[in-house]
Design a protein around this motif. Structure first.
Motif, PDB file in Angstrom:
ATOM      1  N   GLU A   1      35.008  46.858  31.811  1.00 35.17           N
ATOM      2  CA  GLU A   1      34.654  46.897  33.241  1.00 35.17           C
ATOM      3  C   GLU A   1      34.922  48.256  33.863  1.00 35.17           C
ATOM      4  O   GLU A   1      34.174  48.701  34.725  1.00 35.17           O
ATOM      5  CB  GLU A   1      35.452  45.847  34.022  1.00 35.17           C
ATOM      6  CG  GLU A   1      35.038  44.435  33.811  1.00 35.17           C
ATOM      7  CD  GLU A   1      35.878  43.469  34.622  1.00 35.17           C
ATOM      8  OE1 GLU A   1      36.638  43.904  35.526  1.00 35.17           O
ATOM      9  OE2 GLU A   1      35.790  42.268  34.352  1.00 35.17           O
TER      10      GLU A   1
ATOM     11  N   LYS B   1      35.385  38.114  37.954  1.00 29.10           N
ATOM     12  CA  LYS B   1      34.719  36.850  37.651  1.00 29.10           C
ATOM     13  C   LYS B   1      35.319  35.680  38.422  1.00 29.10           C
ATOM     14  O   LYS B   1      34.712  34.617  38.495  1.00 29.10           O
ATOM     15  CB  LYS B   1      34.727  36.570  36.148  1.00 29.10           C
ATOM     16  CG  LYS B   1      36.098  36.271  35.571  1.00 29.10           C
ATOM     17  CD  LYS B   1      36.000  36.035  34.090  1.00 29.10           C
ATOM     18  CE  LYS B   1      37.342  35.609  33.510  1.00 29.10           C
ATOM     19  NZ  LYS B   1      37.228  35.329  32.081  1.00 29.10           N
ATOM     20  N   GLU B   2      36.491  35.876  39.018  1.00 32.73           N
ATOM     21  CA  GLU B   2      37.139  34.826  39.803  1.00 32.73           C
ATOM     22  C   GLU B   2      36.815  34.918  41.291  1.00 32.73           C
ATOM     23  O   GLU B   2      37.272  34.094  42.065  1.00 32.73           O
ATOM     24  CB  GLU B   2      38.658  34.904  39.628  1.00 32.73           C
ATOM     25  CG  GLU B   2      39.121  34.715  38.204  1.00 32.73           C
ATOM     26  CD  GLU B   2      40.606  34.947  38.041  1.00 32.73           C
ATOM     27  OE1 GLU B   2      41.295  34.002  37.616  1.00 32.73           O
ATOM     28  OE2 GLU B   2      41.075  36.071  38.349  1.00 32.73           O
TER      29      GLU B   2
END
Length: 111
Positions: A12, A84-85
């Protein structure tokens, strides 16, 4: 302590962060204390799915992932979360805003 699993091969940090400082975000998952949040028992609920917070700082983990320190004003908790959360509330695409229709006004009141 549980083994740390690199759940994907994506690096990332090779790209810019998905969220910016001060951006409003909503939790996509439940977060419980894994022992790193002081003053709470392990397993204690820190964040519910749907809780609204603000990105306060951006760090990295394992030289692979961004970790967003998100402050949740309703509970007073500041929790580190992965992209992603989270989901943005400030920079939704036009097609999503169009689908929300009249509910966009409710979204603006979540400040």
């Amino acid at each position: 302590m549980a083994d740390i699993a690199r759940d994907d091969d994506t690096i990332e940090i090779a790209l810019p962060p998905r969220f910016q400082m001060g951006e409003r975000v909503i939790s996509r998952s439940v977060v419980r204390n894994d022992g790193t949040y002081g003053g709470k028992d392990i397993g204690a609920l820190l964040v519910n799915r749907g809780d609204v917070g603000f990105v306060r700082s951006i760090g990295t983990f394992l030289q692979q992932f961004y970790i967003y320190a998100v402050e949740f004003p309703e509970t007073g908790h500041q929790v580190g979360m992965r992209a992603k959360e989270l989901c943005t509330l400030d920079n939704l695409p036009e097609e999503v805003l169009a689908q929300l229709g009249e509910r966009v006004e409710q979204l603006e009141n979540l400040r």
